[in-house]
Enzyme design. Structure first.
Site, PDB file in Angstrom:
ATOM      1  N   GLY A  16       0.753  -1.223   0.094  1.00  0.00           N
ATOM      2  CA  GLY A  16       0.084  -0.142  -0.019  1.00  0.00           C
ATOM      3  C   GLY A  16       0.777   1.344   0.010  1.00  0.00           C
ATOM      4  O   GLY A  16       2.064   1.114   0.292  1.00  0.00           O
ATOM      5  N   GLN A  42       3.326  10.049   0.806  1.00  0.00           N
ATOM      6  CA  GLN A  42       4.525   9.487   1.093  1.00  0.00           C
ATOM      7  C   GLN A  42       5.518   9.701   0.142  1.00  0.00           C
ATOM      8  O   GLN A  42       6.704   9.367   0.386  1.00  0.00           O
ATOM      9  CB  GLN A  42       4.357   7.935   1.240  1.00  0.00           C
ATOM     10  CG  GLN A  42       3.526   7.396   2.774  1.00  0.00           C
ATOM     11  CD  GLN A  42       3.346   5.869   2.619  1.00  0.00           C
ATOM     12  OE1 GLN A  42       2.345   5.365   2.166  1.00  0.00           O
ATOM     13  NE2 GLN A  42       4.376   5.195   3.281  1.00  0.00           N
ATOM     14  N   HIS A  94      -4.534   1.919   8.000  1.00  0.00           N
ATOM     15  CA  HIS A  94      -3.210   2.480   7.947  1.00  0.00           C
ATOM     16  C   HIS A  94      -2.948   3.461   6.779  1.00  0.00           C
ATOM     17  O   HIS A  94      -2.278   4.504   7.273  1.00  0.00           O
ATOM     18  CB  HIS A  94      -2.148   1.294   7.715  1.00  0.00           C
ATOM     19  CG  HIS A  94      -0.778   1.690   7.762  1.00  0.00           C
ATOM     20  ND1 HIS A  94      -0.012   1.390   8.617  1.00  0.00           N
ATOM     21  CD2 HIS A  94      -0.097   2.486   6.770  1.00  0.00           C
ATOM     22  CE1 HIS A  94       1.438   1.820   8.154  1.00  0.00           C
ATOM     23  NE2 HIS A  94       1.214   2.515   7.000  1.00  0.00           N
TER      24      HIS A  94
HETATM   25  O1  K2U Z   1       2.058   2.604   4.455  1.00  0.00           O
HETATM   26  C1  K2U Z   1       3.028   1.781   3.962  1.00  0.00           C
HETATM   27  O2  K2U Z   1       4.111   2.279   3.977  1.00  0.00           O
HETATM   28  C2  K2U Z   1       2.563   0.680   3.254  1.00  0.00           C
HETATM   29  C3  K2U Z   1       2.397  -0.517   4.166  1.00  0.00           C
HETATM   30  C4  K2U Z   1       1.192  -0.859   4.189  1.00  0.00           C
HETATM   31  C5  K2U Z   1       0.787  -1.741   5.264  1.00  0.00           C
HETATM   32  C6  K2U Z   1       0.864  -1.333   6.658  1.00  0.00           C
HETATM   33  C7  K2U Z   1       0.518  -2.011   7.721  1.00  0.00           C
HETATM   34  C8  K2U Z   1       0.123  -3.337   7.593  1.00  0.00           C
HETATM   35  C9  K2U Z   1       0.072  -3.816   6.315  1.00  0.00           C
HETATM   36  C10 K2U Z   1       0.492  -3.004   5.280  1.00  0.00           C
HETATM   37  C11 K2U Z   1       3.601  -1.347   3.683  1.00  0.00           C
HETATM   38  O3  K2U Z   1       3.340  -1.974   2.646  1.00  0.00           O
HETATM   39  S1  K2U Z   1       4.592  -2.251   4.725  1.00  0.00           S
HETATM   40  C12 K2U Z   1       5.398  -3.345   4.492  1.00  0.00           C
HETATM   41  C13 K2U Z   1       4.580  -4.526   4.400  1.00  0.00           C
HETATM   42  C14 K2U Z   1       4.341  -5.445   3.356  1.00  0.00           C
HETATM   43  C15 K2U Z   1       3.727  -6.551   3.369  1.00  0.00           C
HETATM   44  C16 K2U Z   1       2.984  -6.771   4.698  1.00  0.00           C
HETATM   45  C17 K2U Z   1       2.946  -6.021   5.615  1.00  0.00           C
HETATM   46  C18 K2U Z   1       3.626  -4.820   5.420  1.00  0.00           C
HETATM   47 ZN    ZN Z   2       2.651   3.456   6.292  1.00  0.00          ZN
END
Ligand code: K2U
Ligand code: ZN
Length: 175
Positions: A46, A51, A141
């Site tokens: 996501g 960002q 999130h």
């Molecule tokens: O906001 C972001 O930086 C994207 C996050 C989305 C996310 C946040 C919390 C829980 C799940 C997803 C990033 O994708 S963090 C990296 C990641 C990748 C796979 C699964 C979980 C986190």
């Molecule tokens: Zn984030």
């Protein structure tokens, strides 16, 4: 294909409250594509526009990447424009969250387990969804990002202060 740099905390630009998209046009669709390119390049599932330094209420997401589909090259991302959460369950769920803007830090965050939301798609069409599991967690999130909130802001004051000190030091070391 345009990969744009992802801001990392601490950075005051990540605290901006993002503004609504007035019209879903070609410029917005190009921005969403750049966001998706940047998300995949960073192995995220996501990303919020803020960002990459654009305080507009746009989120992209591809939960298939969580199952490791990136190995098959299958990219099936979705844009959420001007998203609004319209209902949240009393039931809560805990996930170990990470964030592309808070590198190498993971911690448990409690959020409503189920939500209802509405948003505009890339054609400007209004969509309503019910979500649970990772979609509910990730959408909440990302919507926090649209309010200038990071997942570490949900942690204890002491833990958040420690993590911000660690992130500040890491940034200084990286130059
Ligand atoms: O906001 C972001 O930086 C994207 C996050 C989305 C996310 C946040 C919390 C829980 C799940 C997803 C990033 O994708 S963090 C990296 C990641 C990748 C796979 C699964 C979980 C986190
Ligand atoms: Zn984030």
């Amino acid at each position: 294909m345009t990969v744009r740099p992802i801001l990392t905390a601490p950075d005051p630009r990540l605290k901006a409250v993002s503004t609504d998209v007035e019209k879903v046009d070609a410029e917005i669709r190009k921005l969403a594509e750049d966001m998706a390119d940047s998300m995949y390049a960073a192995d995220g599932i996501g990303l919020a526009a803020v960002q990459i330094g654009v305080p507009k209420r746009i989120i992209v997401m591809d939960l298939n990447q969580e199952e490791g589909d990136q190995k098959s090259g299958k990219k099936d991302w979705r844009a959420f424009i001007n998203p609004k959460i319209t209902w949240t369950s009393d039931e809560m769920a805990t996930y170990e969250e990470g964030c592309l803007s808070v590198p190498e830090i993971y911690d448990d965050v409690d959020r409503p387990a189920r939500i209802k939301a509405e948003y505009l798609d890339l054609n400007g069409k209004r969509i309503e969804i019910e979500a649970d599991g990772m979609l509910a967690t990730c959408l909440q999130h990302e919507m926090d990002h649209l309010e200038g909130v990071l997942f570490i802001d949900h942690l204890s004051r002491l833990k958040r202060a420690m993590l911000l000190k660690k992130l500040t030091k890491a940034k200084k070391m990286a130059g």
